[in-house]
Design an enzyme around this catalytic site. Structure first.
Site, PDB file in Angstrom:
ATOM      1  N   ALA A 119       0.865  -1.172   0.000  1.00 10.05           N
ATOM      2  CA  ALA A 119       0.000   0.000   0.000  1.00 10.05           C
ATOM      3  C   ALA A 119       0.905   1.226   0.000  1.00 10.05           C
ATOM      4  O   ALA A 119       2.059   1.161   0.432  1.00 10.05           O
ATOM      5  CB  ALA A 119      -0.888  -0.021   1.228  1.00 10.05           C
ATOM      6  N   GLY A 143       0.745  -4.889   1.007  1.00 10.22           N
ATOM      7  CA  GLY A 143      -0.451  -4.947   0.171  1.00 10.22           C
ATOM      8  C   GLY A 143      -0.193  -5.610  -1.177  1.00 10.22           C
ATOM      9  O   GLY A 143      -1.123  -6.144  -1.791  1.00 10.22           O
ATOM     10  N   GLU A 146      -0.539  -9.164  -0.457  1.00  7.10           N
ATOM     11  CA  GLU A 146      -1.966  -9.400  -0.194  1.00  7.10           C
ATOM     12  C   GLU A 146      -2.779  -9.371  -1.490  1.00  7.10           C
ATOM     13  O   GLU A 146      -3.713 -10.170  -1.661  1.00  7.10           O
ATOM     14  CB  GLU A 146      -2.469  -8.350   0.803  1.00  7.10           C
ATOM     15  CG  GLU A 146      -1.835  -8.545   2.173  1.00  7.10           C
ATOM     16  CD  GLU A 146      -2.061  -7.374   3.111  1.00  7.10           C
ATOM     17  OE1 GLU A 146      -1.675  -6.234   2.755  1.00  7.10           O
ATOM     18  OE2 GLU A 146      -2.625  -7.582   4.191  1.00  7.10           O
TER      19      GLU A 146
HETATM   20  N1  CAA Z   1       4.630   3.232  -0.636  1.00  5.86           N
HETATM   21  C1  CAA Z   1       5.035   4.392  -1.196  1.00  5.86           C
HETATM   22  N2  CAA Z   1       6.183   4.510  -1.900  1.00  5.86           N
HETATM   23  C2  CAA Z   1       6.959   3.414  -2.028  1.00  5.86           C
HETATM   24  C3  CAA Z   1       6.590   2.172  -1.466  1.00  5.86           C
HETATM   25  C4  CAA Z   1       5.364   2.107  -0.743  1.00  5.86           C
HETATM   26  N3  CAA Z   1       4.917   0.958  -0.207  1.00  5.86           N
HETATM   27  N4  CAA Z   1       7.561   1.268  -1.755  1.00  5.86           N
HETATM   28  C5  CAA Z   1       8.497   1.909  -2.483  1.00  5.86           C
HETATM   29  N5  CAA Z   1       8.126   3.209  -2.651  1.00  5.86           N
HETATM   30  C6  CAA Z   1       8.859   4.268  -3.365  1.00  5.86           C
HETATM   31  C7  CAA Z   1      10.069   4.742  -2.572  1.00  5.86           C
HETATM   32  O1  CAA Z   1       9.664   5.702  -1.602  1.00  5.86           O
HETATM   33  C8  CAA Z   1      10.925   5.334  -3.656  1.00  5.86           C
HETATM   34  O2  CAA Z   1      10.400   6.607  -3.995  1.00  5.86           O
HETATM   35  P1  CAA Z   1      11.410   7.873  -4.180  1.00  5.86           P
HETATM   36  O3  CAA Z   1      12.230   7.491  -5.383  1.00  5.86           O
HETATM   37  O4  CAA Z   1      10.472   9.012  -4.424  1.00  5.86           O
HETATM   38  O5  CAA Z   1      12.222   7.956  -2.947  1.00  5.86           O
HETATM   39  C9  CAA Z   1      10.662   4.400  -4.848  1.00  5.86           C
HETATM   40  O6  CAA Z   1       9.420   3.742  -4.554  1.00  5.86           O
HETATM   41  C10 CAA Z   1      11.729   3.356  -5.022  1.00  5.86           C
HETATM   42  O7  CAA Z   1      11.887   2.648  -3.788  1.00  5.86           O
HETATM   43  P2  CAA Z   1      13.292   2.443  -3.044  1.00  5.86           P
HETATM   44  O8  CAA Z   1      14.209   3.567  -3.364  1.00  5.86           O
HETATM   45  O9  CAA Z   1      12.994   2.208  -1.602  1.00  5.86           O
HETATM   46  O10 CAA Z   1      13.786   1.106  -3.764  1.00  5.86           O
HETATM   47  P3  CAA Z   1      14.798   0.020  -3.179  1.00  5.86           P
HETATM   48  O11 CAA Z   1      15.143  -0.870  -4.321  1.00  5.86           O
HETATM   49  O12 CAA Z   1      15.920   0.678  -2.435  1.00  5.86           O
HETATM   50  O13 CAA Z   1      13.968  -0.809  -2.091  1.00  5.86           O
HETATM   51  C11 CAA Z   1      12.013  -1.972  -1.245  1.00  5.86           C
HETATM   52  C12 CAA Z   1      12.893  -1.614  -2.488  1.00  5.86           C
HETATM   53  C13 CAA Z   1      12.804  -2.888  -0.315  1.00  5.86           C
HETATM   54  C14 CAA Z   1      10.789  -2.710  -1.797  1.00  5.86           C
HETATM   55  C15 CAA Z   1      11.611  -0.695  -0.512  1.00  5.86           C
HETATM   56  O14 CAA Z   1      11.076   0.226  -1.443  1.00  5.86           O
HETATM   57  C16 CAA Z   1      10.587  -0.898   0.573  1.00  5.86           C
HETATM   58  O15 CAA Z   1      10.898  -1.386   1.633  1.00  5.86           O
HETATM   59  N6  CAA Z   1       9.295  -0.499   0.319  1.00  5.86           N
HETATM   60  C17 CAA Z   1       8.246  -0.545   1.292  1.00  5.86           C
HETATM   61  C18 CAA Z   1       7.754  -1.952   1.515  1.00  5.86           C
HETATM   62  C19 CAA Z   1       6.673  -1.957   2.577  1.00  5.86           C
HETATM   63  O16 CAA Z   1       6.891  -1.613   3.713  1.00  5.86           O
HETATM   64  N7  CAA Z   1       5.437  -2.369   2.199  1.00  5.86           N
HETATM   65  C20 CAA Z   1       4.318  -2.406   3.097  1.00  5.86           C
HETATM   66  C21 CAA Z   1       3.498  -1.151   2.932  1.00  5.86           C
HETATM   67  S1  CAA Z   1       2.186  -1.009   4.127  1.00  5.86           S
HETATM   68  C22 CAA Z   1       0.956  -2.021   3.542  1.00  5.86           C
HETATM   69  O17 CAA Z   1       1.063  -2.591   2.502  1.00  5.86           O
HETATM   70  C23 CAA Z   1      -0.278  -2.129   4.404  1.00  5.86           C
HETATM   71  C24 CAA Z   1      -1.207  -3.249   4.029  1.00  5.86           C
HETATM   72  O18 CAA Z   1      -1.230  -4.285   4.635  1.00  5.86           O
HETATM   73  C25 CAA Z   1      -2.126  -3.127   2.895  1.00  5.86           C
END
Ligand code: CAA
Length: 258
Positions: A66, A109, A112
């Site tokens: 998400a 998400g 999911e």
């Molecule tokens: N939401 C918003 N933006 C996101 C995102 C997310 N879930 N995941 C990645 N992005 C964005 C980053 O902020 C980044 O944007 P900017 O370039 O503007 O900074 C861009 O996508 C690229 O991401 P990274 O620079 O972080 O890429 P990476 O290769 O270094 O890392 C990753 C990849 C490990 C997947 C890392 O992006 C990450 O940890 N993402 C979040 C994963 C996460 O926590 N997901 C759970 C979300 S909460 C949820 O889903 C609730 C639910 O149950 C429904």
């Protein structure tokens, strides 16, 4: 200003391919994207010309969850009043078979969403996880329920409490994933599987999907009875007559979706 659509919709014969299209954000699922995805899948469900749906993302990310930036500042009343994530659940009410083609990250998400599909075909680079704990939250779109049913309590607890990722091999071994294919082929393989499904009787495929889903939602005795009644009901279809006649005649059946 023209902006890119959040979801690309492509019809390939009797298959609808839906591609998440926010690569700059690793396909983070904001509200608009999920609304578009649910609307496109709902349209495919209602279209008699479409027999199956494939949902995919980019090579690097199916979806990284998400959209954290969209949620970060929300308070309890905003989440509760809007019943945040409720619309996602509508995907699971659709009757058309849906395959998730996962390359790269399927996190939070994203994992999911993949689990809301009927099965997952994973590229060998796929990474699944429910890392919400790292954000001070928990899965919110069914992860604690569907992951537990898919992989069992031990692994679900491990994933959800530590936030670690599972690679494709572990995901297949655990029952989360149906098949692993080379990452470059994941969309083609999923579309091919969808074409196979779409070549069957659509109503019978929908009924078979309902029967399998009953295994998640009911006890064994009720589920087996439900299946038997569904089995009886397909004898009211022309496609059952055609399918069995074709077997007897040693020819390929021509299903009419009736
Ligand atoms: N939401 C918003 N933006 C996101 C995102 C997310 N879930 N995941 C990645 N992005 C964005 C980053 O902020 C980044 O944007 P900017 O370039 O503007 O900074 C861009 O996508 C690229 O991401 P990274 O620079 O972080 O890429 P990476 O290769 O270094 O890392 C990753 C990849 C490990 C997947 C890392 O992006 C990450 O940890 N993402 C979040 C994963 C996460 O926590 N997901 C759970 C979300 S909460 C949820 O889903 C609730 C639910 O149950 C429904």
């Amino acid at each position: 200003i023209t902006s890119e659509p959040n979801v690309l919709i492509e019809k390939r014969g009797r298959v609808t391919l839906l591609t998440l299209n926010r690569p700059h954000a690793l396909n983070a699922l904001n509200e608009a994207t999920m609304n578009d995805l649910v609307a496109a899948a709902t349209a495919a469900d209602a279209d008699p010309e479409v027999g199956a749906v494939v949902i995919t993302g980019s090579a690097k990310a199916f979806a990284a969850g998400a959209d954290i930036k969209e949620m970060a500042a929300k308070d309890y009343m905003e989440m509760y009043s809007s019943d945040w994530f409720r619309n996602w659940e509508n995907l699971t009410r659709l009757r058309i078979p849906m395959i998730a083609a996962v390359s790269g990250f399927a996190l939070g998400g994203g994992c999911e969403l993949a689990m809301m599909c009927d099965f997952i075909i994973a590229g060998d680079n796929a990474k699944f996880g429910q890392p919400e704990i790292n954000l001070g939250v928990l899965p919110g779109m069914g992860g604690s329920q569907r992951l537990t049913r898919a992989v069992g309590k031990a692994k679900a607890m491990d994933m959800i409490l530590t936030g670690r990722m599972m690679n494709a091999e572990e995901a297949e071994r655990s029952g989360l994933v149906a098949r692993i294919v080379p990452a470059d082929d994941v969309v083609e393989e999923a579309v091919q599987a969808a074409e196979v499904i779409a070549s069957k009787s659509k109503p019978v495929a929908m009924i078979a999907k309902e029967a399998v889903n009953a295994a998640f939602e009911t006890g064994l005795v009720q589920g087996v009875l439900f299946e038997r009644r569904l089995f009886h009901s397909v004898f009211a279809t022309e496609d059952q007559k055609e399918g069995m006649a074709a077997f007897v005649d040693k020819r390929t059946p021509e299903f009419k979706n009736r």
